[in-house]
Design a protein around this motif. Structure first.
Motif, PDB file in Angstrom:
ATOM      1  N   CYS A   1      36.953  64.810 -28.624  1.00 27.42           N
ATOM      2  CA  CYS A   1      35.644  63.540 -27.249  1.00 27.42           C
ATOM      3  C   CYS A   1      34.472  64.454 -27.384  1.00 27.42           C
ATOM      4  O   CYS A   1      33.699  63.994 -26.999  1.00 27.42           O
ATOM      5  CB  CYS A   1      36.160  63.665 -25.611  1.00 27.42           C
ATOM      6  SG  CYS A   1      37.332  63.103 -25.143  1.00 27.42           S
ATOM      7  N   GLY A   2      33.962  65.148 -27.691  1.00 27.30           N
ATOM      8  CA  GLY A   2      32.717  65.933 -29.012  1.00 27.30           C
ATOM      9  C   GLY A   2      32.152  66.117 -27.673  1.00 27.30           C
ATOM     10  O   GLY A   2      30.538  66.532 -27.292  1.00 27.30           O
ATOM     11  N   LEU A   3      32.771  66.988 -26.551  1.00 25.30           N
ATOM     12  CA  LEU A   3      32.790  67.547 -25.570  1.00 25.30           C
ATOM     13  C   LEU A   3      32.360  68.941 -25.609  1.00 25.30           C
ATOM     14  O   LEU A   3      33.460  69.579 -26.162  1.00 25.30           O
ATOM     15  CB  LEU A   3      32.760  66.865 -23.990  1.00 25.30           C
ATOM     16  CG  LEU A   3      32.937  65.647 -23.861  1.00 25.30           C
ATOM     17  CD1 LEU A   3      33.112  64.708 -22.643  1.00 25.30           C
ATOM     18  CD2 LEU A   3      31.117  64.619 -23.625  1.00 25.30           C
TER      19      LEU A   3
ATOM     20  N   SER B   1      30.374  57.452 -16.599  1.00 17.08           N
ATOM     21  CA  SER B   1      30.141  58.085 -16.131  1.00 17.08           C
ATOM     22  C   SER B   1      31.800  59.472 -16.448  1.00 17.08           C
ATOM     23  O   SER B   1      31.456  60.829 -15.837  1.00 17.08           O
ATOM     24  CB  SER B   1      30.267  58.923 -14.774  1.00 17.08           C
ATOM     25  OG  SER B   1      31.145  58.174 -13.631  1.00 17.08           O
ATOM     26  N   GLY B   2      32.632  59.110 -17.724  1.00 17.80           N
ATOM     27  CA  GLY B   2      33.286  59.653 -17.803  1.00 17.80           C
ATOM     28  C   GLY B   2      34.585  59.267 -17.692  1.00 17.80           C
ATOM     29  O   GLY B   2      35.199  60.730 -17.439  1.00 17.80           O
ATOM     30  N   LYS B   3      34.743  58.487 -16.596  1.00 17.71           N
ATOM     31  CA  LYS B   3      36.357  59.110 -16.433  1.00 17.71           C
ATOM     32  C   LYS B   3      37.696  59.067 -17.394  1.00 17.71           C
ATOM     33  O   LYS B   3      38.602  59.435 -16.491  1.00 17.71           O
ATOM     34  CB  LYS B   3      36.125  57.554 -15.319  1.00 17.71           C
ATOM     35  CG  LYS B   3      35.067  57.043 -14.345  1.00 17.71           C
ATOM     36  CD  LYS B   3      35.581  56.015 -13.077  1.00 17.71           C
ATOM     37  CE  LYS B   3      35.609  54.733 -13.606  1.00 17.71           C
ATOM     38  NZ  LYS B   3      34.835  54.388 -14.141  1.00 17.71           N
TER      39      LYS B   3
ATOM     40  N   GLY C   1      41.438  70.863 -26.771  1.00 14.42           N
ATOM     41  CA  GLY C   1      41.360  69.983 -27.696  1.00 14.42           C
ATOM     42  C   GLY C   1      40.924  68.602 -27.374  1.00 14.42           C
ATOM     43  O   GLY C   1      40.523  68.105 -28.157  1.00 14.42           O
ATOM     44  N   ILE C   2      40.935  67.960 -26.325  1.00 15.46           N
ATOM     45  CA  ILE C   2      40.769  66.395 -25.738  1.00 15.46           C
ATOM     46  C   ILE C   2      39.038  66.874 -26.128  1.00 15.46           C
ATOM     47  O   ILE C   2      38.816  65.573 -26.202  1.00 15.46           O
ATOM     48  CB  ILE C   2      41.553  66.748 -24.100  1.00 15.46           C
ATOM     49  CG1 ILE C   2      42.529  66.526 -24.347  1.00 15.46           C
ATOM     50  CG2 ILE C   2      40.603  65.582 -23.557  1.00 15.46           C
ATOM     51  CD1 ILE C   2      43.985  66.513 -22.900  1.00 15.46           C
TER      52      ILE C   2
ATOM     53  N   CYS D   1      30.062  72.664 -20.452  1.00 14.79           N
ATOM     54  CA  CYS D   1      29.233  72.725 -19.946  1.00 14.79           C
ATOM     55  C   CYS D   1      28.424  71.688 -19.418  1.00 14.79           C
ATOM     56  O   CYS D   1      27.603  71.685 -18.843  1.00 14.79           O
ATOM     57  CB  CYS D   1      28.140  73.418 -20.534  1.00 14.79           C
ATOM     58  SG  CYS D   1      27.544  73.479 -22.475  1.00 14.79           S
ATOM     59  N   ASP D   2      29.484  70.505 -20.430  1.00 11.53           N
ATOM     60  CA  ASP D   2      28.046  69.012 -20.372  1.00 11.53           C
ATOM     61  C   ASP D   2      29.287  67.864 -19.602  1.00 11.53           C
ATOM     62  O   ASP D   2      28.505  66.750 -19.147  1.00 11.53           O
ATOM     63  CB  ASP D   2      29.139  67.984 -21.813  1.00 11.53           C
ATOM     64  CG  ASP D   2      28.389  68.624 -23.576  1.00 11.53           C
ATOM     65  OD1 ASP D   2      27.118  69.545 -22.910  1.00 11.53           O
ATOM     66  OD2 ASP D   2      29.366  68.824 -24.079  1.00 11.53           O
ATOM     67  N   LEU D   3      30.201  68.848 -18.512  1.00 15.23           N
ATOM     68  CA  LEU D   3      30.734  68.012 -17.846  1.00 15.23           C
ATOM     69  C   LEU D   3      30.338  67.965 -16.557  1.00 15.23           C
ATOM     70  O   LEU D   3      29.338  68.320 -15.919  1.00 15.23           O
ATOM     71  CB  LEU D   3      32.051  68.774 -17.904  1.00 15.23           C
ATOM     72  CG  LEU D   3      33.671  69.321 -18.902  1.00 15.23           C
ATOM     73  CD1 LEU D   3      34.808  69.518 -18.101  1.00 15.23           C
ATOM     74  CD2 LEU D   3      33.414  67.287 -19.376  1.00 15.23           C
ATOM     75  N   TYR D   4      30.410  66.562 -15.784  1.00 21.44           N
ATOM     76  CA  TYR D   4      30.419  66.456 -14.340  1.00 21.44           C
ATOM     77  C   TYR D   4      30.886  66.912 -13.755  1.00 21.44           C
ATOM     78  O   TYR D   4      31.936  67.550 -14.005  1.00 21.44           O
ATOM     79  CB  TYR D   4      30.589  64.178 -14.622  1.00 21.44           C
ATOM     80  CG  TYR D   4      28.757  64.048 -14.818  1.00 21.44           C
ATOM     81  CD1 TYR D   4      27.814  64.124 -14.601  1.00 21.44           C
ATOM     82  CD2 TYR D   4      29.501  62.927 -16.194  1.00 21.44           C
ATOM     83  CE1 TYR D   4      27.168  63.264 -15.176  1.00 21.44           C
ATOM     84  CE2 TYR D   4      28.309  62.015 -16.380  1.00 21.44           C
ATOM     85  CZ  TYR D   4      27.479  62.419 -16.026  1.00 21.44           C
ATOM     86  OH  TYR D   4      27.227  61.071 -16.764  1.00 21.44           O
TER      87      TYR D   4
END
Length: 785
Positions: free
Chosen positions: A267-269, A296-298, A262-263, A272-275
């Motif tokens: 967040c529109g992610l 960088s998405g902290k 859900g998160i 596979c988009d994650l660092y």
């Protein structure tokens, strides 16, 4: 809810409007027990954590009896607005009924229940007149007991004897360990209704508090005493929480829903988009120390970490109100209607958002106050606040037990931890350690720039933790800046000409000064010389709320993150720009500052790294006024030495900053005199706080002596510029009354004291804030020099 026959006329709360029926005692009690049951459902492991296996049993019966003293006729007349005030404590009278449910309790458990009942409004020390009256004629207890009517006492007994069992079943209280106690026969029960019964229970609480106090003085050891005190803290804290939630009309608590998928959707992610550092945070259980570049998405990493913890509550912690307001807006999109905002001006922040949604001023004011009050209750699963809200518990302010209870087993995200000077950082870390060790809280601390000494202190505070850092590849992809050291002072004519030239060449230009006075000087110089078609902004802490919000909106429209159309502008700011607005400018000119502060300033330029590395200029001259802002000043001087060293062989256009090397730069700053001074300040504050605050903490009472100290340490104050006085008074008398507070200007207690000594301040009274007699201008702000 079953109707408690014969008690409908006993009110627990007055009606909201004349002529209506008040809330009956059974109705209020049902609401309190329902909220208590919900609090238990989100923290099922709390009895094990606190070492009191019958925690929910004790709390259930304390809540069942807590308001029975309101059956006194004098109290009922007072609720109905008839007769003279009833000048006694109803919670003390409630103790007369404790023995009706006390069979099967140990002496310690009986004392705990008595303490929870009798302190659900007042600290125990406020009840001394009931413990030791000067003589029999001054003893209030006989008169209080005589104010109970026999038919009401009989109805209370029947409620307990006949109907309590049905309440247990409806609330499924047996599943959390609540059992129906043996109730004495009616004749025996009536024998307990005497002054000595109440006084015996009061004395047992008094003796327990004395034993704890003696143990504190003898041991002075937090690790020994905190586990012993924890059941008492939670008993009072949870009963107060349930009572306040019920009194606020909360009919159901929203359940926490921390779901990783859900998160990501919000967040529109996708995964596979994650660092890599985001993926590791999403799988980490327990405490985490996260270091990654700005952008960088902290925040997303922190929310995914929180989902992995599945906590009863999430507290997102930031240092400044502006950044808290922005994070509230951001988290509301992830957890709609489940986020609370809590800081000194949060009512006004919420009001402004509601006004943007076409509420009327009166509707917006009422709704904002309701939302702010809810944020102060254990209502929202997610709350955004400052660490100072957390420190209120350690400062033992009134109701501190409710705060400790709210923090139990919660997850905390600490952002921008570098923003705190060592003394306050020591207090924060000691409180974190206390919550982690004794209340099962979990922490994620994150920053783009974390000096090694701070990281080591976090490790000491939290013990076992996962250290997660962005990969070298990620750091290489965030090479966004070219560092240029410049001779002289920011205020030198030649350097101001350099800034003017950058703006006139089309660059969106950021200038950061270390003091408000210097920022105002730069603004005046630019105002006289900058072409009119180039927007000029000034942003610092000494604007009234209305002018600051309007400025921030215009700045974001002109230079916010992701703007496709870019026009030349100049933004002059102080440290407020470091962690507040989500800006993306082209070039920076800055006063020298500690390295971690400079790196945050750099982060406002070429924020996403989509352009070629942008120039960031740091001037080398240290003004004497800087030591009032940064202590020890040696940290600024050593930062300049490090920057001189790394740029020694840099090309003329400046050193391209490899963000993967920033940790080594920070380590080079935190050594020698700087490290010793930092360590000394931190260690002294840490030891004093642990001994004088956490080491003196007791349940069932607060420490009023620390309240003013807390306000002066953390809150600062606000003043009304004299030029806005008439507008303030007019707004206070209009339906837009809440907007009057938007005219107040925050200042430090140091400035407040100085203005008072010099005769520039009219002190506050009951109707007006303090009025300051120095110039104020919407473009320049409050001028104190």
């Amino acid at each position: 809810m079953s109707v408690a026959t014969g008690l409908e006329h006993i009110w627990a709360k007055s009606p909201e409007r004349d002529g209506e029926h008040g809330l009956s005692l059974p109705e209020h009690t049902w609401q309190v027990l329902s909220r208590l049951r919900e609090l238990a459902s989100i923290r099922p492991d709390l009895p094990t954590l606190c070492g009191q296996s019958r925690l929910w049993h004790l709390l259930f019966w304390a809540a069942f009896l807590h308001d029975w003293g309101k059956a006194a006729q004098g109290f009922q007349r007072m609720l109905r607005g008839k007769g003279t005030p009833w000048n006694y404590r109803h919670e003390v009278l409630s103790l007369a009924f404790l023995d009706w449910i006390a069979q099967g309790l140990t002496p310690e458990e009986r004392t705990f229940v008595a303490a929870a009942i009798v302190t659900h409004h007042k600290d125990f020390e406020d009840l001394n007149p009931y413990l030791s009256p000067a003589d029999e004629e001054c003893d209030p207890l006989p008169e209080m007991l005589s104010d109970l009517q026999k038919k009401d006492v009989a109805a209370l007994y029947d409620w307990l004897r006949s109907e309590a069992v049905h309440w247990l079943k409806k609330l499924e209280a047996d599943s959390i360990g609540v059992a129906l106690p043996p109730v004495p026969q009616r004749s025996e029960a009536m024998l307990h209704l005497k002054p000595e019964t109440i006084r015996t229970h009061l004395r047992s609480v008094q003796q327990q508090l004395k034993a704890w106090r003696d143990a504190l003085y003898a041991a002075n050891d937090v690790s020994t005493l905190a586990p012993l005190l924890r059941p008492g803290v939670l008993l009072r804290g949870l009963l107060v929480q349930a009572d306040h939630l019920a009194s606020a009309g909360i009919e159901r608590l929203p359940l926490p829903k921390f779901n990783a998928d859900g998160i990501l959707r919000a967040c529109g992610l996708s995964r596979c988009d994650l660092y890599e550092h985001q993926q590791r945070a999403a799988d980490a259980v327990g405490h985490v120390l996260l270091a990654a570049p700005t952008g960088s998405g902290k925040t997303e990493a922190a929310l995914l970490w929180a989902a992995c913890q599945a906590p009863p509550r999430l507290f997102y912690t930031l240092p400044y109100q502006v950044s808290m307001n922005a994070m509230y807006d951001r988290l509301e999109k992830v957890f709609p209607d489940n986020v609370g905002l809590l800081h000194g001006r949060s009512t006004l922040a919420l009001y402004q958002r509601l006004m943007d949604q076409e509420y009327t001023p009166r509707e917006a004011a009422c709704t904002a106050r309701r939302l702010r009050n809810r944020a102060g209750l254990p209502y929202y699963p997610v709350r955004v606040f400052s660490p100072y809200q957390m420190l209120k518990a350690a400062f033992q302010l009134k109701g501190h037990e409710a705060l400790w209870s709210d923090f139990a087993e919660a997850a905390f995200v600490f952002d921008e931890i570098h923003a705190y000077e060592p003394k306050r950082l020591a207090m924060i870390f000691e409180t974190m350690a206390y919550l982690a060790r004794y209340y099962g809280a979990r922490f994620l601390v994150m920053s783009a720039t974390l000096p090694r000494p701070i990281a080591e202190k976090i490790g000491c505070a939290l013990g076992t933790l996962s250290a997660i850092s962005a990969s070298e590849e990620t750091y290489r992809s965030f090479q966004r800046h070219r560092l240029c050291l410049a001779d002289g002072d920011l205020l030198d004519e030649a350097n101001l000409d350099l800034i003017l030239s950058a703006a006139c060449s089309g660059a969106q230009t950021l200038v950061v000064a270390n003091t408000v006075r210097r920022a105002q000087q730069v603004w005046r110089w630019m105002k006289e010389r900058l072409p009119e078609e180039i927007p000029l902004f000034l942003l610092h802490s000494r604007f009234c709320g209305r002018d600051r919000v309007e400025k921030e909106q215009r700045i974001l429209q002109a230079a916010g993150l992701g703007k496709s159309e870019r026009r030349s502008l100049v933004l002059i700011a102080t440290q407020v720009v470091e962690v507040s607005l989500n800006l993306d400018l082209d070039v920076l000119f800055s006063d020298p500052a500690p390295l971690e502060a400079l790196l945050q300033r750099f982060g406002r330029v070429n924020r996403l790294g989509k352009c070629a590395p942008a120039p960031v200029y740091v001037f080398k001259q240290v003004d004497p006024s800087f030591d009032r802002v940064y202590q020890p000043i040696a940290q600024v001087l050593q930062t300049l030495e490090v920057l001189e060293d790394v740029t020694r062989n840099a090309p003329r256009e400046g050193l391209r900053i490899d963000e993967g090397r920033l940790a080594s730069w920070l380590d080079a700053v935190y050594r020698g005199e700087v490290l010793r001074a930092w360590e000394d300040l931190f260690s002294q504050a840490s030891g004093e706080f642990r001994t004088n605050f956490l080491g003196t903490l007791l349940p069932f009472q607060s420490n009023p002596a620390l309240e003013e100290q807390f306000d002066r340490l953390f809150d600062g104050t606000e003043v009304l510029p004299e030029v806005l006085y008439d507008e303030y008074v007019a707004l206070r008398e209009s339906e837009c009354f809440l907007e009057a507070d938007r005219l107040l200007v925050p200042i430090s207690w140091g400035h407040y004291s100085h203005l008072a000594r010099e005769g520039y301040l009219l002190p506050a009274d009951k109707t007006l804030p303090a009025v300051v007699r120095t110039p104020y201008d919407p473009e320049l702000g409050l001028v104190l020099e």
